[in-house]
Design a protein around this motif. Structure first.
Motif, PDB file in Angstrom:
ATOM      1  N   ALA A  86      -2.052  -4.899  -5.722  1.00 52.09           N
ATOM      2  CA  ALA A  86      -0.911  -4.590  -4.813  1.00 52.09           C
ATOM      3  C   ALA A  86      -0.305  -3.867  -4.094  1.00 52.09           C
ATOM      4  CB  ALA A  86      -1.288  -6.482  -4.009  1.00 52.09           C
ATOM      5  N   ARG A  87       0.669  -3.281  -5.212  1.00 49.95           N
ATOM      6  CA  ARG A  87       1.651  -2.399  -5.182  1.00 49.95           C
ATOM      7  C   ARG A  87       1.810  -1.541  -4.431  1.00 49.95           C
ATOM      8  NH1 ARG A  87       6.394  -5.371  -6.182  1.00 49.95           N
ATOM      9  NH2 ARG A  87       6.756  -7.145  -6.657  1.00 49.95           N
ATOM     10  N   GLN A  88       2.184  -1.125  -4.293  1.00 55.57           N
ATOM     11  CA  GLN A  88       2.501   0.653  -3.819  1.00 55.57           C
ATOM     12  C   GLN A  88       3.237   1.053  -3.625  1.00 55.57           C
ATOM     13  OE1 GLN A  88       0.150   1.434   0.214  1.00 55.57           O
ATOM     14  NE2 GLN A  88      -0.283  -1.035  -0.064  1.00 55.57           N
ATOM     15  N   ASP A  89       4.745   1.002  -4.062  1.00 60.09           N
ATOM     16  CA  ASP A  89       6.043   1.917  -4.039  1.00 60.09           C
ATOM     17  C   ASP A  89       5.835   2.684  -5.397  1.00 60.09           C
ATOM     18  OD1 ASP A  89       8.804   2.627  -4.329  1.00 60.09           O
ATOM     19  OD2 ASP A  89       9.032   1.069  -4.024  1.00 60.09           O
ATOM     20  N   PRO A  90       5.938   4.387  -5.183  1.00 55.77           N
ATOM     21  CA  PRO A  90       5.843   5.034  -6.429  1.00 55.77           C
ATOM     22  C   PRO A  90       7.070   4.686  -7.257  1.00 55.77           C
ATOM     23  CG  PRO A  90       6.797   5.985  -4.314  1.00 55.77           C
ATOM     24  CD  PRO A  90       6.431   4.852  -4.196  1.00 55.77           C
ATOM     25  N   ILE A  91       7.635   4.002  -7.600  1.00 59.46           N
ATOM     26  CA  ILE A  91       8.769   3.318  -8.523  1.00 59.46           C
ATOM     27  C   ILE A  91       8.418   2.543  -9.195  1.00 59.46           C
ATOM     28  CG2 ILE A  91      10.668   2.243  -9.363  1.00 59.46           C
ATOM     29  CD1 ILE A  91      11.700   3.383  -6.114  1.00 59.46           C
ATOM     30  N   PHE A  92       7.172   1.478  -8.502  1.00 63.95           N
ATOM     31  CA  PHE A  92       6.856   1.172  -9.973  1.00 63.95           C
ATOM     32  C   PHE A  92       5.738   1.555 -10.677  1.00 63.95           C
ATOM     33  CE2 PHE A  92       2.756  -1.268 -10.529  1.00 63.95           C
ATOM     34  CZ  PHE A  92       3.532  -2.742 -10.893  1.00 63.95           C
ATOM     35  N   HIS A  93       4.946   2.172 -10.307  1.00 61.02           N
ATOM     36  CA  HIS A  93       3.584   2.771 -10.535  1.00 61.02           C
ATOM     37  C   HIS A  93       4.526   3.914 -11.778  1.00 61.02           C
ATOM     38  CE1 HIS A  93       0.664   1.198  -8.422  1.00 61.02           C
ATOM     39  NE2 HIS A  93       1.570   1.286  -7.550  1.00 61.02           N
ATOM     40  N   ARG A  94       5.632   5.160 -11.038  1.00 57.06           N
ATOM     41  CA  ARG A  94       6.033   6.252 -11.653  1.00 57.06           C
ATOM     42  C   ARG A  94       6.910   5.335 -13.140  1.00 57.06           C
ATOM     43  NH1 ARG A  94       6.361  11.626 -10.996  1.00 57.06           N
ATOM     44  NH2 ARG A  94       8.728  11.185 -11.703  1.00 57.06           N
ATOM     45  N   SER A  95       7.118   4.349 -12.959  1.00 61.67           N
ATOM     46  CA  SER A  95       7.621   3.695 -14.273  1.00 61.67           C
ATOM     47  C   SER A  95       6.893   3.036 -14.974  1.00 61.67           C
ATOM     48  CB  SER A  95       8.684   2.941 -13.589  1.00 61.67           C
ATOM     49  OG  SER A  95       8.447   1.855 -12.973  1.00 61.67           O
TER      50      SER A  95
ATOM     51  N   LEU B 149      11.346  21.564  -8.257  1.00 58.83           N
ATOM     52  CA  LEU B 149      12.286  20.333  -7.616  1.00 58.83           C
ATOM     53  C   LEU B 149      11.626  19.620  -6.941  1.00 58.83           C
ATOM     54  CD1 LEU B 149      14.930  18.930  -8.734  1.00 58.83           C
ATOM     55  CD2 LEU B 149      16.120  20.092  -7.354  1.00 58.83           C
ATOM     56  N   HIS B 150      11.656  18.027  -7.612  1.00 52.70           N
ATOM     57  CA  HIS B 150      11.607  16.604  -6.783  1.00 52.70           C
ATOM     58  C   HIS B 150      12.508  15.464  -7.139  1.00 52.70           C
ATOM     59  CE1 HIS B 150       8.929  14.986 -10.009  1.00 52.70           C
ATOM     60  NE2 HIS B 150       8.543  16.103 -10.032  1.00 52.70           N
ATOM     61  N   LEU B 151      13.537  15.620  -6.616  1.00 56.24           N
ATOM     62  CA  LEU B 151      14.190  14.465  -7.580  1.00 56.24           C
ATOM     63  C   LEU B 151      13.505  12.774  -6.192  1.00 56.24           C
ATOM     64  CD1 LEU B 151      17.398  16.137  -6.041  1.00 56.24           C
ATOM     65  CD2 LEU B 151      16.723  15.888  -7.729  1.00 56.24           C
ATOM     66  N   PHE B 152      12.472  13.246  -6.058  1.00 57.34           N
ATOM     67  CA  PHE B 152      12.197  11.432  -5.824  1.00 57.34           C
ATOM     68  C   PHE B 152      10.588  11.925  -6.610  1.00 57.34           C
ATOM     69  CE2 PHE B 152      15.553  11.533  -2.470  1.00 57.34           C
ATOM     70  CZ  PHE B 152      15.840  10.856  -3.122  1.00 57.34           C
ATOM     71  N   ALA B 153       9.380  11.768  -5.620  1.00 54.74           N
ATOM     72  CA  ALA B 153       7.898  11.975  -6.415  1.00 54.74           C
ATOM     73  C   ALA B 153       7.641  13.389  -6.197  1.00 54.74           C
ATOM     74  CB  ALA B 153       7.049  10.968  -5.609  1.00 54.74           C
ATOM     75  N   PRO B 154       7.058  13.257  -6.737  1.00 55.73           N
ATOM     76  CA  PRO B 154       6.157  14.739  -7.191  1.00 55.73           C
ATOM     77  C   PRO B 154       5.800  15.568  -5.659  1.00 55.73           C
ATOM     78  CG  PRO B 154       5.366  13.659  -9.660  1.00 55.73           C
ATOM     79  CD  PRO B 154       6.136  12.456  -8.199  1.00 55.73           C
ATOM     80  N   GLU B 155       5.260  13.800  -5.077  1.00 59.57           N
ATOM     81  CA  GLU B 155       4.750  14.210  -4.038  1.00 59.57           C
ATOM     82  C   GLU B 155       5.453  14.688  -2.967  1.00 59.57           C
ATOM     83  OE1 GLU B 155       1.610  11.816  -6.156  1.00 59.57           O
ATOM     84  OE2 GLU B 155       3.978  11.977  -5.734  1.00 59.57           O
ATOM     85  N   GLN B 156       6.958  14.911  -3.406  1.00 60.52           N
ATOM     86  CA  GLN B 156       7.889  15.068  -2.823  1.00 60.52           C
ATOM     87  C   GLN B 156       8.948  16.238  -2.822  1.00 60.52           C
ATOM     88  OE1 GLN B 156       9.081  10.398  -3.014  1.00 60.52           O
ATOM     89  NE2 GLN B 156       9.357  10.933  -0.616  1.00 60.52           N
ATOM     90  N   PRO B 157       8.455  17.869  -2.748  1.00 59.13           N
ATOM     91  CA  PRO B 157       8.962  18.175  -3.079  1.00 59.13           C
ATOM     92  C   PRO B 157      10.602  18.783  -2.732  1.00 59.13           C
ATOM     93  CG  PRO B 157       7.791  19.258  -2.008  1.00 59.13           C
ATOM     94  CD  PRO B 157       7.076  17.970  -2.265  1.00 59.13           C
ATOM     95  N   ASP B 158      11.588  19.084  -3.459  1.00 60.16           N
ATOM     96  CA  ASP B 158      12.609  19.037  -2.056  1.00 60.16           C
ATOM     97  C   ASP B 158      12.737  20.646  -1.486  1.00 60.16           C
ATOM     98  OD1 ASP B 158      13.326  17.132  -4.326  1.00 60.16           O
ATOM     99  OD2 ASP B 158      15.389  17.472  -4.154  1.00 60.16           O
TER     100      ASP B 158
END
Length: 516
Positions: free
Chosen positions: A366-375, A159-168
């Motif tokens: 230039a964007r780095q936020d994972p929200i931008f890339h995952r969406s 489970l990762h409620l945020f990025a896959p690189e952030q396991p809960d």
């Protein structure tokens, strides 16, 4: 009895990557923070809060922590941290650091050990691994877009409620609970005055991990994903640690919830000292909305806090005036003056004292936020509020870094007019307005009560008047001027309204402090 220091403090959030770069690599660092501490002392804040500076692959700007008890070389060393804390304390500034307990980095040694271990092992028990087939174990979605599950090579899902690189983490595991108590002590022993707790309403998930309707997956009280009642026992244990140290050490929780009543559950005598009041941040430019939040907060939440912007949301100057930056700035300063008049503490976000707007034209590359890339670019993410600060000069990097160094996010050309150097000494600037307002607040707070009284007299529902002891605050969210209470002395007013205020009239998009 005097209130503890944090009860009425003004806390300044430093997004470390974007504050000041001393090393010359285009990324802010702890030595850069230290170099600008005199600026913050002069601004008039009481404390600073540092976003994560721990070792991290930076998949989410440092909120993916690989080691909770060290400093990433990108930001310096533990010696740099100690020197920064010592300098802050010498200047009378308290220091809060971010702690990220909901999840770690996938590069954390514990998670690497979990991937190498077998299902059912103690290593995997520190995280949330679940058996499953070709589909994820349930329908939970990541707050960063996409499924909240990633499949491990052996077929289990984590489970990762945020990025896959952030396991809960699995907070039902005693190793997790014990290790975070050690992390608290490590930083308290180094002299920090407290913690900002990331995703403080997270940590526990409902037993059985049930499917949850999409509308119930948003931040709310006691959903299967957020706000589980078990989390309160964790903060009771943390409070014991904080109370065992001298100097009024404290913690403030990042609690996104849908009710003031639930928010108040985190702020109890044996739990957290404070929790962010995001209802104030989320309120539209409306006197009615502001009054509702003020009444709900003061009537329900002990030790209230007020915040208008942070590193996760669109800057409030832009929120209040999308079509007209001038209107947005006037409203932003009026909202600031209003929240500084309220009982409780105020949290500022770096750059708001310069009147910085959201930066919207960041190139996709230039964007780095994972929200931008995952969406896949359908969501712009949070880079626009994280652009490095303009300190001085007429062109990038505006004193953020050495001349010729390219900052990690591009700075807009128009920020030359908004630099701290350009605004210092200009009585009409946002920076000097903040300095005056914070100095006045510091002088007044010791004599002010912890409650307010609503005043009659506003001839429109688009304006609010309230008194806090001898201080009167007036804000006009309407389209026309309103008459101020008579026989009042003007203490401060937002620009360009001050001349009108001295004649007894408050223009639209303005606020003032008066003394009867």
């Amino acid at each position: 009895m005097n209130n503890p220091w944090w009860r009425d403090a003004v806390v300044y959030e430093i997004y470390v990557r974007s504050f000041a770069d001393a090393s010359g690599d285009g990324v802010g660092d702890l030595a850069g923070v230290r170099s600008r501490l005199p600026y913050l002392a002069e601004l008039g804040v009481d404390a600073i809060w540092l976003t994560p500076f721990y070792p991290s692959p930076m998949a989410d700007g440092g909120y993916d922590v690989a080691d909770y008890r060290d400093v990433d070389p990108l930001f310096g060393t533990l010696a740099d941290f100690d020197a920064m804390v010592a300098e802050a304390h010498a200047l009378g500034l308290r220091v809060l650091v971010d702690i990220v307990p909901n999840h770690s980095s996938s590069a954390h040694p514990w998670f690497q050990a979990a991937l190498a271990a077998e299902p059912g092992s103690p290593e995997r028990a520190r995280y949330i691994f679940v058996d499953g087939g070709e589909l994820p174990p349930n329908n939970w979605q990541s707050t960063f877009s996409g499924p909240a599950w990633t499949r491990a090579p052996d077929g289990q899902w984590y489970l990762h409620l945020f990025a896959p690189e952030q396991p809960d983490f699995n907070w039902r595991d005693p190793d997790v609970q014990a290790d975070f108590l050690e992390t608290l002590r490590f930083w308290l022993d180094r002299g920090v005055d407290g913690f900002r707790i990331d995703v403080a309403m997270g940590l526990f998930k409902a037993e059985g991990l049930p499917d949850t309707p999409p509308e119930d997956q948003a931040f709310r009280a006691e959903s299967p994903i957020w706000g589980r009642p078990e989390v309160h026992e964790v903060y009771r244990e943390w409070r014991k640690v904080l109370d065992s140290y001298p100097g009024e050490r404290m913690a403030v929780g990042e609690v996104w919830t849908d009710s003031a009543e639930d928010l108040a559950r985190y702020v109890r005598p044996d739990e957290l000292q404070q929790s962010f009041n995001f209802a104030w941040l989320q309120a539209p430019w409306s006197a009615t909305a502001f009054r509702t939040v003020i009444e709900d907060t003061l009537g329900t939440v002990p030790s209230p806090t007020w915040v208008l912007s942070n590193h996760d949301v669109v800057r409030h100057r832009t929120r209040y005036g999308e079509a007209d930056p001038g209107t947005g700035l006037r409203r932003a300063n009026a909202a600031l003056l209003t929240m500084l008049a309220l009982p409780g503490s105020a949290y500022l976000y770096q750059g708001e004292e310069l009147g910085l707007p959201e930066v919207k034209d960041i190139p996709p590359e230039a964007r780095q936020d994972p929200i931008f890339h995952r969406s896949r670019g359908t969501l712009t993410g949070r880079d626009g509020c994280r652009v490095p600060l303009p300190w001085s000069g007429a062109e990038p990097p505006y004193g953020f870094a050495a001349p010729g160094v390219r900052p990690w996010l591009p700075q807009p050309a128009e920020w030359a007019e908004l630099s701290a150097e350009r605004q210092t000494g200009d009585p009409g600037s946002t920076l000097e307005f903040y300095r005056r307002a914070l100095a006045l607040r510091r002088a007044l707070v010791p004599s002010l009560p912890d409650d307010i009284t609503w005043l009659d007299g506003a001839d429109t529902e688009d304006a609010l008047f309230f008194a806090r002891g001898g201080l009167i605050c007036a804000i006009n969210c309407g389209l026309g001027p309103v008459r101020l209470p008579p026989h009042s002395e003007v203490l401060i007013a937002t620009a360009p309204a001050e001349a009108d205020v001295r004649t007894g009239v408050l223009p639209p998009d303005a606020a003032a402090w008066l003394r009867a």
